[in-house]
Design a protein around this motif. Structure first.
Motif, PDB file in Angstrom:
ATOM      1  N   ALA A  83      -1.470   0.428  10.767  1.00 26.55           N
ATOM      2  CA  ALA A  83      -2.545   0.568   9.780  1.00 26.55           C
ATOM      3  C   ALA A  83      -1.920   1.039   8.476  1.00 26.55           C
ATOM      4  N   LEU A  84      -2.422   0.528   7.350  1.00 25.88           N
ATOM      5  CA  LEU A  84      -1.825   0.781   6.038  1.00 25.88           C
ATOM      6  C   LEU A  84      -2.788   1.532   5.134  1.00 25.88           C
ATOM      7  N   TRP A  85      -2.214   2.355   4.263  1.00 29.06           N
ATOM      8  CA  TRP A  85      -3.000   3.113   3.292  1.00 29.06           C
ATOM      9  C   TRP A  85      -2.203   3.196   1.998  1.00 29.06           C
ATOM     10  N   ARG A  86      -2.885   3.025   0.882  1.00 29.28           N
ATOM     11  CA  ARG A  86      -2.266   3.162  -0.438  1.00 29.28           C
ATOM     12  C   ARG A  86      -2.608   4.541  -0.984  1.00 29.28           C
ATOM     13  N   TRP A  92       3.043   4.098  -0.092  1.00 29.68           N
ATOM     14  CA  TRP A  92       2.328   3.473   1.012  1.00 29.68           C
ATOM     15  C   TRP A  92       2.505   4.328   2.260  1.00 29.68           C
ATOM     16  N   LEU A  93       1.464   4.339   3.095  1.00 27.77           N
ATOM     17  CA  LEU A  93       1.504   4.999   4.394  1.00 27.77           C
ATOM     18  C   LEU A  93       1.292   3.941   5.465  1.00 27.77           C
ATOM     19  N   ALA A  94       2.120   3.986   6.513  1.00 28.81           N
ATOM     20  CA  ALA A  94       1.965   3.095   7.660  1.00 28.81           C
ATOM     21  C   ALA A  94       1.929   3.938   8.928  1.00 28.81           C
ATOM     22  N   VAL A  95       0.901   3.716   9.775  1.00 23.49           N
ATOM     23  CA  VAL A  95       0.717   4.483  11.010  1.00 23.49           C
ATOM     24  C   VAL A  95       0.591   3.503  12.171  1.00 23.49           C
ATOM     25  N   TYR A  96       1.279   3.778  13.293  1.00 19.13           N
ATOM     26  CA  TYR A  96       1.291   2.835  14.405  1.00 19.13           C
ATOM     27  C   TYR A  96       1.545   3.571  15.714  1.00 19.13           C
ATOM     28  N   THR A  97       1.156   2.943  16.819  1.00 16.15           N
ATOM     29  CA  THR A  97       1.352   3.479  18.169  1.00 16.15           C
ATOM     30  C   THR A  97       1.857   2.358  19.077  1.00 16.15           C
ATOM     31  N   ARG A  98       2.268   2.728  20.253  1.00 13.72           N
ATOM     32  CA  ARG A  98       2.474   1.753  21.313  1.00 13.72           C
ATOM     33  C   ARG A  98       1.132   1.504  22.007  1.00 13.72           C
ATOM     34  N   HIS A  99       1.128   0.557  22.942  1.00 13.69           N
ATOM     35  CA  HIS A  99      -0.101   0.178  23.630  1.00 13.69           C
ATOM     36  C   HIS A  99      -0.259   1.011  24.902  1.00 13.69           C
ATOM     37  N   LYS A 100      -0.609   2.268  24.711  1.00  5.75           N
ATOM     38  CA  LYS A 100      -0.935   3.157  25.819  1.00  5.75           C
ATOM     39  C   LYS A 100       0.269   3.425  26.734  1.00  5.75           C
ATOM     40  N   THR A 101       1.485   3.185  26.249  1.00  2.00           N
ATOM     41  CA  THR A 101       2.679   3.412  27.067  1.00  2.00           C
ATOM     42  C   THR A 101       3.438   4.665  26.661  1.00  2.00           C
ATOM     43  N   ASP A 103       2.576   8.668  24.183  1.00  3.23           N
ATOM     44  CA  ASP A 103       1.534   9.499  23.574  1.00  3.23           C
ATOM     45  C   ASP A 103       1.824   9.833  22.123  1.00  3.23           C
ATOM     46  N   LEU A 104       2.532   8.971  21.431  1.00  2.48           N
ATOM     47  CA  LEU A 104       2.950   9.269  20.067  1.00  2.48           C
ATOM     48  C   LEU A 104       2.237   8.390  19.054  1.00  2.48           C
ATOM     49  N   THR A 105       1.614   9.032  18.064  1.00  2.00           N
ATOM     50  CA  THR A 105       1.237   8.347  16.831  1.00  2.00           C
ATOM     51  C   THR A 105       2.408   8.511  15.872  1.00  2.00           C
ATOM     52  N   ARG A 106       2.895   7.397  15.356  1.00  2.00           N
ATOM     53  CA  ARG A 106       4.061   7.390  14.476  1.00  2.00           C
ATOM     54  C   ARG A 106       3.630   7.046  13.063  1.00  2.00           C
ATOM     55  N   TRP A 107       4.338   7.590  12.075  1.00  2.00           N
ATOM     56  CA  TRP A 107       4.030   7.203  10.701  1.00  2.00           C
ATOM     57  C   TRP A 107       5.262   7.306   9.813  1.00  2.00           C
ATOM     58  N   ARG A 108       5.230   6.500   8.763  1.00  2.00           N
ATOM     59  CA  ARG A 108       6.254   6.534   7.723  1.00  2.00           C
ATOM     60  C   ARG A 108       5.581   6.424   6.366  1.00  2.00           C
ATOM     61  N   VAL A 109       6.213   7.001   5.354  1.00  3.00           N
ATOM     62  CA  VAL A 109       5.725   6.991   3.974  1.00  3.00           C
ATOM     63  C   VAL A 109       6.783   6.326   3.108  1.00  3.00           C
ATOM     64  N   SER A 110       6.345   5.420   2.237  1.00  2.00           N
ATOM     65  CA  SER A 110       7.285   4.667   1.416  1.00  2.00           C
ATOM     66  C   SER A 110       7.737   5.471   0.200  1.00  2.00           C
ATOM     67  N   GLU A 111       8.718   4.918  -0.488  1.00  2.00           N
ATOM     68  CA  GLU A 111       9.083   5.422  -1.804  1.00  2.00           C
ATOM     69  C   GLU A 111       7.971   5.060  -2.789  1.00  2.00           C
ATOM     70  N   PRO A 112       7.864   5.768  -3.925  1.00  2.00           N
ATOM     71  CA  PRO A 112       6.787   5.455  -4.876  1.00  2.00           C
ATOM     72  C   PRO A 112       6.824   4.009  -5.339  1.00  2.00           C
ATOM     73  N   ASP A 113       5.690   3.339  -5.230  1.00  2.00           N
ATOM     74  CA  ASP A 113       5.502   1.980  -5.739  1.00  2.00           C
ATOM     75  C   ASP A 113       6.522   0.992  -5.188  1.00  2.00           C
ATOM     76  N   ASP A 114       6.964   1.217  -3.950  1.00  2.00           N
ATOM     77  CA  ASP A 114       7.941   0.324  -3.347  1.00  2.00           C
ATOM     78  C   ASP A 114       7.703   0.239  -1.845  1.00  2.00           C
ATOM     79  N   ALA A 115       7.069  -0.823  -1.409  1.00  2.00           N
ATOM     80  CA  ALA A 115       6.753  -0.991   0.010  1.00  2.00           C
ATOM     81  C   ALA A 115       7.928  -1.543   0.804  1.00  2.00           C
ATOM     82  N   THR A 116       9.089  -1.697   0.173  1.00  2.00           N
ATOM     83  CA  THR A 116      10.277  -2.155   0.895  1.00  2.00           C
ATOM     84  C   THR A 116      11.206  -1.009   1.269  1.00  2.00           C
ATOM     85  N   ARG A 117      10.961   0.206   0.793  1.00  2.00           N
ATOM     86  CA  ARG A 117      11.822   1.350   1.083  1.00  2.00           C
ATOM     87  C   ARG A 117      10.966   2.476   1.652  1.00  2.00           C
ATOM     88  N   TRP A 118      11.371   2.981   2.818  1.00  2.40           N
ATOM     89  CA  TRP A 118      10.535   3.898   3.569  1.00  2.40           C
ATOM     90  C   TRP A 118      11.311   5.138   4.004  1.00  2.40           C
TER      91      TRP A 118
END
Length: 433
Positions: A83-86, A92-101, A103-118
């Motif tokens: 899931a993405l958030w500006r 940018w914020l990106a949050v993701y999980t595995r499919h019930k395998t 118990d971790l919600t994972r997330w990364r935050v990008s560099e300012p105004d650059d969705a290619t560097r996290w």
């Protein structure tokens, strides 16, 4: 709407589930489109790429695109899509999980105004709350100045994490609703943001293969979970014991009749809310026949149907049958469809993936994408093909929000035999309104 270019491939290996949002998002200032997906072993890159959590970063001004890997080989499963958030600081914020395998919600935050560097991946561990039974899905929505991440977690109910720093850190907020679990999991929920300080949702009882679901609507506002008409279900939502979703407003009822046929095993597909408070949702249901016979798989499942539901301010729902969705997409997932997407800036416009021409009723060789337009709240539709005479399936359309002047339509095309096995490429048809 002005015609745009032909669809172009923005990622040659990927697919997504539909219980995460936003899966695609536009930054209107830079005209950057970001769309998340999961690579599979059947596609380019094979096993070495299988399970990559990826982002296609597209410059809508030039058409140039780049694929960025958030997590290598997390899990080959379309449920893991981010899931993405500006953020207000341009990151940018990106949050993701595995499919019930795990118990971790994972997330990364990008560099300012650059969705290619996290920045580095960080995690929230649900295991003390779930007993190690896993977590699935991520949905990012803001209300009351706070960012929420809704996930299926404790008792396989809808739960939430909350952040007061736009996703740098997260804490457990609570459970949104609950009930005794039947079969695989509890309700499947879609969330809509939009203008105003509320989050709308549609949800089911359980998985449709385990239960004859109805679909319910409510909204979260000021810490209160309300029914469609504003009536209170939970005055202290996400605090203490939660209420059952059955107490929300029923939008599409299992057992109701449409065209003289009984519908059953309803499911959620999409929901959007406009600036004037109008809410629209696309739902599906099995159409006709004995639901108990189909529940126990004693005979083939009849065709599925798309339904369009419109909530006007005041709490009254108008629900109409919209289009045939065809048979189940996969033999072992008889309620899966090609899905449909509502235009986030035009609730009168939808895009459906179906093997049945919604205008003529003709059965097609593959799932095709059709654009639908209504002038009467969904009671009737005009249909225009987006794809025709394809040699592969065209599945799971998304209209990426973020810039009201554009309608970036995304889908993936290829072959899909399971949520873990597909050979599909992601395409974009960018249109200027």
């Amino acid at each position: 709407m002005q015609p745009g270019p032909e669809p172009r491939v923005v990622n040659d290996n990927g697919a997504w589930c539909w219980f995460q949002d936003e899966r695609a998002l536009v930054d209107p200032a830079s005209q950057t489109l970001v769309v998340g997906s999961i690579a599979a072993a059947e596609g380019p890159g094979g096993e070495a790429r299988s399970g990559n959590v990826e982002l296609a970063v597209v410059d809508l001004r030039t058409g140039a695109s780049e694929v960025v890997v958030l997590h290598e080989r997390l899990e080959a499963d379309d449920h893991d899509v981010p899931a993405l958030w500006r953020r207000s600081d341009g990151r940018w914020l990106a949050v993701y999980t595995r499919h019930k395998t795990d118990d971790l919600t994972r997330w990364r935050v990008s560099e300012p105004d650059d969705a290619t560097r996290w920045g580095p991946e960080r995690t929230f561990d649900w295991s003390a709350l779930t007993g190690g039974r896993g977590v699935t899905y991520s949905n990012l929505r803001a209300v009351d100045g706070r960012l929420y991440c809704f996930a299926r977690a404790v008792n396989d109910d809808q739960c939430a994490l909350v952040s007061d720093d736009e996703g740098d850190t997260w804490a457990y907020a609570g459970k949104l609703f609950t009930r005794p679990k039947v079969g695989y999991v509890n309700g499947y929920t879609r969330y809509a943001g939009g203008a105003g300080e509320r989050i709308d949702l549609v949800t089911t009882d359980h998985h449709p293969r385990d239960f004859d679901n109805s679909v319910y609507h409510g909204y979260l506002e000021g810490g209160v979970l309300r029914r469609s008409d504003g009536g209170v279900l939970d005055p202290e939502a996400l605090q203490g014991e939660a209420f059952s979703q059955e107490g929300l407003t029923t939008v599409l009822a299992a057992g109701s009749e449409w065209g003289g046929e009984r519908i059953s095993h309803c499911w959620t597909t999409d929901i959007r809310r406009s600036g004037d408070g109008t809410v629209a949702a696309v739902l599906t249901a099995r159409f006709g026949g004995d639901p108990e016979e189909r529940f126990f798989r004693k005979r083939p499942v009849p065709d599925l149907r798309f339904f369009y539901a419109r909530l006007a301010p005041g709490g009254e729902w108008q629900v109409s049958e919209m289009a045939q969705a065809g048979p189940g997409l996969m033999p072992h997932e008889e309620d899966y469809t090609g899905l449909a997407a509502i235009d986030p800036y035009d609730l009168d416009a939808v895009y459906v993936s179906t093997p049945v021409d919604p205008g003529s009723g003709e059965r097609l060789a593959h799932h095709e994408i059709f654009a639908g337009q209504t002038a009467d709240g969904g009671a009737s539709w005009t249909w225009t093909p987006v794809t025709e005479n394809s040699d592969v399936d065209n599945l799971r359309p998304i209209v990426a929000p973020g810039d009201p002047s554009r309608a970036p339509l995304l889908w993936f095309r290829g072959s899909m035999t399971a949520s873990q096995h597909y050979a599909c490429e992601i395409v974009l048809l960018d249109r200027v309104r």
